[in-house]
Design an enzyme around this catalytic site. Structure first.
Site, PDB file in Angstrom:
ATOM      1  CD  GLU A   2     -23.233  -6.023  43.519  1.00  0.00           C
ATOM      2  OE1 GLU A   2     -23.224  -7.270  43.537  1.00  0.00           O
ATOM      3  OE2 GLU A   2     -22.639  -5.324  44.358  1.00  0.00           O
ATOM      4  N   GLY A  45     -25.204  -9.935  51.732  1.00  0.00           N
ATOM      5  CA  GLY A  45     -24.228 -10.781  52.430  1.00  0.00           C
ATOM      6  C   GLY A  45     -23.623 -11.798  51.486  1.00  0.00           C
ATOM      7  CB  SER A  97     -17.589 -10.330  50.147  1.00  0.00           C
ATOM      8  OG  SER A  97     -17.941  -9.808  48.904  1.00  0.00           O
TER       9      SER A  97
HETATM   10  C1  LIG Z   1     -17.037  -0.244  47.919  1.00  0.00           C
HETATM   11  C2  LIG Z   1     -17.296  -1.728  48.054  1.00  0.00           C
HETATM   12  C3  LIG Z   1     -18.534  -2.172  48.474  1.00  0.00           C
HETATM   13  C4  LIG Z   1     -18.777  -3.545  48.613  1.00  0.00           C
HETATM   14  N1  LIG Z   1     -20.000  -3.948  49.080  1.00  0.00           N
HETATM   15  C5  LIG Z   1     -20.240  -5.264  49.263  1.00  0.00           C
HETATM   16  C6  LIG Z   1     -21.493  -5.704  49.814  1.00  0.00           C
HETATM   17  O1  LIG Z   1     -22.381  -4.910  50.113  1.00  0.00           O
HETATM   18  N2  LIG Z   1     -21.673  -7.014  50.011  1.00  0.00           N
HETATM   19  C7  LIG Z   1     -20.737  -7.939  49.681  1.00  0.00           C
HETATM   20  O2  LIG Z   1     -21.004  -9.118  49.855  1.00  0.00           O
HETATM   21  N3  LIG Z   1     -19.528  -7.563  49.178  1.00  0.00           N
HETATM   22  C8  LIG Z   1     -19.263  -6.247  48.965  1.00  0.00           C
HETATM   23  N4  LIG Z   1     -18.032  -5.838  48.485  1.00  0.00           N
HETATM   24  C9  LIG Z   1     -16.993  -6.851  48.240  1.00  0.00           C
HETATM   25  C10 LIG Z   1     -16.662  -7.070  46.787  1.00  0.00           C
HETATM   26  O3  LIG Z   1     -17.684  -7.723  46.114  1.00  0.00           O
HETATM   27  C11 LIG Z   1     -15.334  -7.805  46.744  1.00  0.00           C
HETATM   28  O4  LIG Z   1     -14.358  -6.913  47.274  1.00  0.00           O
HETATM   29  C12 LIG Z   1     -14.931  -8.211  45.349  1.00  0.00           C
HETATM   30  O5  LIG Z   1     -15.766  -9.237  44.887  1.00  0.00           O
HETATM   31  C13 LIG Z   1     -13.459  -8.634  45.244  1.00  0.00           C
HETATM   32  O6  LIG Z   1     -13.174  -9.644  46.146  1.00  0.00           O
HETATM   33  P1  LIG Z   1     -11.927  -9.542  47.157  1.00  0.00           P
HETATM   34  O7  LIG Z   1     -12.000  -8.202  47.828  1.00  0.00           O
HETATM   35  O8  LIG Z   1     -11.937 -10.762  48.011  1.00  0.00           O
HETATM   36  O9  LIG Z   1     -10.627  -9.524  46.243  1.00  0.00           O
HETATM   37  P2  LIG Z   1      -9.847 -10.788  45.661  1.00  0.00           P
HETATM   38  O10 LIG Z   1     -10.826 -11.721  45.048  1.00  0.00           O
HETATM   39  O11 LIG Z   1      -8.939 -11.313  46.719  1.00  0.00           O
HETATM   40  O12 LIG Z   1      -9.016 -10.122  44.519  1.00  0.00           O
HETATM   41  C14 LIG Z   1      -7.757  -9.493  44.752  1.00  0.00           C
HETATM   42  C15 LIG Z   1      -7.164  -9.111  43.392  1.00  0.00           C
HETATM   43  O13 LIG Z   1      -6.936 -10.300  42.609  1.00  0.00           O
HETATM   44  C16 LIG Z   1      -7.600 -10.212  41.359  1.00  0.00           C
HETATM   45  N5  LIG Z   1      -8.145 -11.512  40.972  1.00  0.00           N
HETATM   46  C17 LIG Z   1      -8.821 -12.384  41.762  1.00  0.00           C
HETATM   47  N6  LIG Z   1      -9.199 -13.472  41.050  1.00  0.00           N
HETATM   48  C18 LIG Z   1      -8.757 -13.273  39.765  1.00  0.00           C
HETATM   49  C19 LIG Z   1      -8.840 -14.022  38.564  1.00  0.00           C
HETATM   50  N7  LIG Z   1      -9.450 -15.210  38.532  1.00  0.00           N
HETATM   51  N8  LIG Z   1      -8.296 -13.490  37.450  1.00  0.00           N
HETATM   52  C20 LIG Z   1      -7.672 -12.272  37.468  1.00  0.00           C
HETATM   53  N9  LIG Z   1      -7.547 -11.520  38.585  1.00  0.00           N
HETATM   54  C21 LIG Z   1      -8.086 -12.002  39.725  1.00  0.00           C
HETATM   55  C22 LIG Z   1      -8.748  -9.238  41.604  1.00  0.00           C
HETATM   56  O14 LIG Z   1      -9.178  -8.630  40.406  1.00  0.00           O
HETATM   57  C23 LIG Z   1      -8.093  -8.238  42.557  1.00  0.00           C
HETATM   58  O15 LIG Z   1      -7.335  -7.291  41.847  1.00  0.00           O
HETATM   59  C24 LIG Z   1     -17.753  -4.483  48.321  1.00  0.00           C
HETATM   60  C25 LIG Z   1     -16.493  -4.023  47.895  1.00  0.00           C
HETATM   61  C26 LIG Z   1     -16.261  -2.662  47.769  1.00  0.00           C
HETATM   62  C27 LIG Z   1     -14.904  -2.196  47.326  1.00  0.00           C
END
Ligand SMILES: Cc1cc2nc3c(=O)[nH]c(=O)nc-3n(C[C@H](O)[C@H](O)[C@H](O)COP(=O)(O)OP(=O)(O)OC[C@H]3O[C@@H](n4cnc5c(N)ncnc54)[C@H](O)[C@@H]3O)c2cc1C
Length: 398
Positions: A249, A132, A134
């Site tokens: 991870e 838990g 994101s």
């Molecule tokens: C298959 C899968 C399984 C997952 N499983 C889990 C889970 O079990 N538990 C959990 O907690 N989470 C999980 N996640 C979530 C995952 O950790 C997040 O999706 C990830 O950390 C990205 O965050 P976001 O989706 O909010 O994207 P955002 O942070 O909104 O990013 C959007 C875009 O902006 C870019 N970006 C953001 N900040 C920057 C920066 N500072 N510099 C350059 N580029 C940037 C990113 O690279 C991306 O391209 C999972 C995701 C996937 C796809």
């Protein structure tokens, strides 16, 4: 230490005698993996037998201390075990976020009671964990998380929402980041809590993915009571644990680049290429595909060797550092390339979604290809890994 050759021979003999025949066939897809847990139903009794036999030796977590149910092996012995398992094409007896993520941080930051309570259950696959981290407004900017845990004397009261919680719908327990001090600087008010997903107030709603499956969920907490003993480390000190867990991870996800993940119904890339593109006296007939497959296998081998070298170089017990970001970046980009190549090899047979025109193996490969697109997002996106590499590995300025 035991003579390495004797150890290898003993391991090989034990595996020969104890690995059931149906467990010596690679998985066709990730969904065939055994994740254990309270609700796990075993259609194949050999799958359970294999887990129980490996767990009894602690070999589901070979390097964990024996006192917590682990195998007590050195890193070198664990590699011998992994080699011997690979030789007989054995399936992993258990895959779990407990093994790859929670266990290592509990060993480092958990108190004795927490280690004795949780680690043996992870080794035996009794409890399935989910992560838990994101939230809708906190992904890459994880420290922006808003799920609150209020101190109520003997317990915390948790309220908030998580998202992308992989397999929350199957999980028994969650390791969860919560905000325990809303007034502190954002990294300083976070704590690391463990709790049962059956606690009153926890609800889960699966989200459908492009691959057609629903492995991850929105997870809601409404007035969930969490006993104080389930706080790992110190209150408001959870960010350090959170970051260390992310390194574990990322190392685990980067390992996908080794090409050991399931695909092609258990066939290797070379076998598939010969089958779909022609077999010219034992060689892949299509010269373009042949050279792409060879290049890919070389990249995989070089990557695996580099990771191994880095692990050897790290001092014992030091755990993964910022280099885990390099491996996460390269490993996941390589895994995505691997699926692109598999789809190219399958040609029009990779265009199926369902129906009799496509074999289960072809359908599984198409869906795994779509699933691989998430590799460079989960556990921290490739862009964020590049930032970490720039700052912490190369020492470049902000
Ligand atoms: C298959 C899968 C399984 C997952 N499983 C889990 C889970 O079990 N538990 C959990 O907690 N989470 C999980 N996640 C979530 C995952 O950790 C997040 O999706 C990830 O950390 C990205 O965050 P976001 O989706 O909010 O994207 P955002 O942070 O909104 O990013 C959007 C875009 O902006 C870019 N970006 C953001 N900040 C920057 C920066 N500072 N510099 C350059 N580029 C940037 C990113 O690279 C991306 O391209 C999972 C995701 C996937 C796809």
């Amino acid at each position: 230490m035991e003579n390495p050759d004797t150890f290898r021979a003993d391991v090989a003999k034990w595996l020969e005698e104890n690995c059931p025949p149906s467990m010596r066939k690679p998985m066709g897809s990730e969904e065939e993996a055994n994740w254990g847990g309270r609700r796990k139903q075993y259609a194949n009794p050999e799958e359970k037998l294999w887990l129980d036999r490996m767990a009894a030796r602690g070999w589901t977590c070979p390097t964990w201390p024996k006192e917590y149910g682990g195998g007590g092996l050195t890193a070198a012995q664990a590699r011998v075990l992994a080699d011997e398992l690979r030789k007989i094409r054995a399936r992993p007896p258990l895959i779990s976020f407990g093994i790859t993520m929670l266990g290592p941080v509990l060993l480092e930051y958990g108190n004795e009671e927490q280690k004795r309570e949780h680690l043996p259950k992870i080794v035996r696959g009794e409890i399935r964990w989910c992560q838990g981290y994101s939230e809708p407004g906190a992904g890459s900017d994880l420290a922006g998380l808003q799920t609150r845990a209020e101190d109520k004397g003997d317990h915390y009261l948790v309220n908030g929402q998580k998202i992308w919680t992989s397999y929350a719908n199957y999980a028994d327990w969650i390791f969860c980041l919560v905000r325990t001090d809303p007034n502190a600087a954002k990294h300083d008010g976070i704590s690391f809590l463990l709790f049962d997903m059956e606690s009153p107030g926890v609800s889960v709603s699966p989200i459908k993915l492009i691959s057609g499956s629903s492995p991850f969920c929105q997870t809601f907490f409404q007035d969930v009571k969490v006993p104080k003993k389930n706080l790992v480390g110190v209150k408001n000190g959870g960010w350090t644990i959170a970051k260390k867990l992310l390194q574990h991870e990322r190392e685990m996800i980067g390992g996908m680049g080794f090409g050991l993940a399931a695909s092609g119904g258990g066939a290797t890339m070379e076998q598939l290429a010969k089958e779909y593109c022609g077999d010219d006296s034992g060689r892949i007939a299509d010269p373009v595909i042949r050279s792409e497959v060879v290049q890919h296998l070389m990249d995989q081998r070089v990557f695996a060797t580099t990771v191994r070298r880095s692990v050897e170089e790290a001092k014992a017990g030091q755990g993964p550092g910022a280099a885990s970001s390099m491996f996460k970046l390269y490993g996941t980009e390589m895994n995505k390339r691997r699926y692109e190549l598999l789809v190219k090899i399958l040609g029009s047979q990779a265009l199926g979604w369902e129906g009799s025109g496509f074999s289960p193996r072809e359908l599984a490969t198409t869906r795994e290809w779509l699933r691989s697109k998430g590799n460079s997002i989960e556990g921290g996106t490739s862009e964020v890994q590049l930032n970490i590499i720039a700052k912490r590995v190369l020492g470049l300025p902000d």
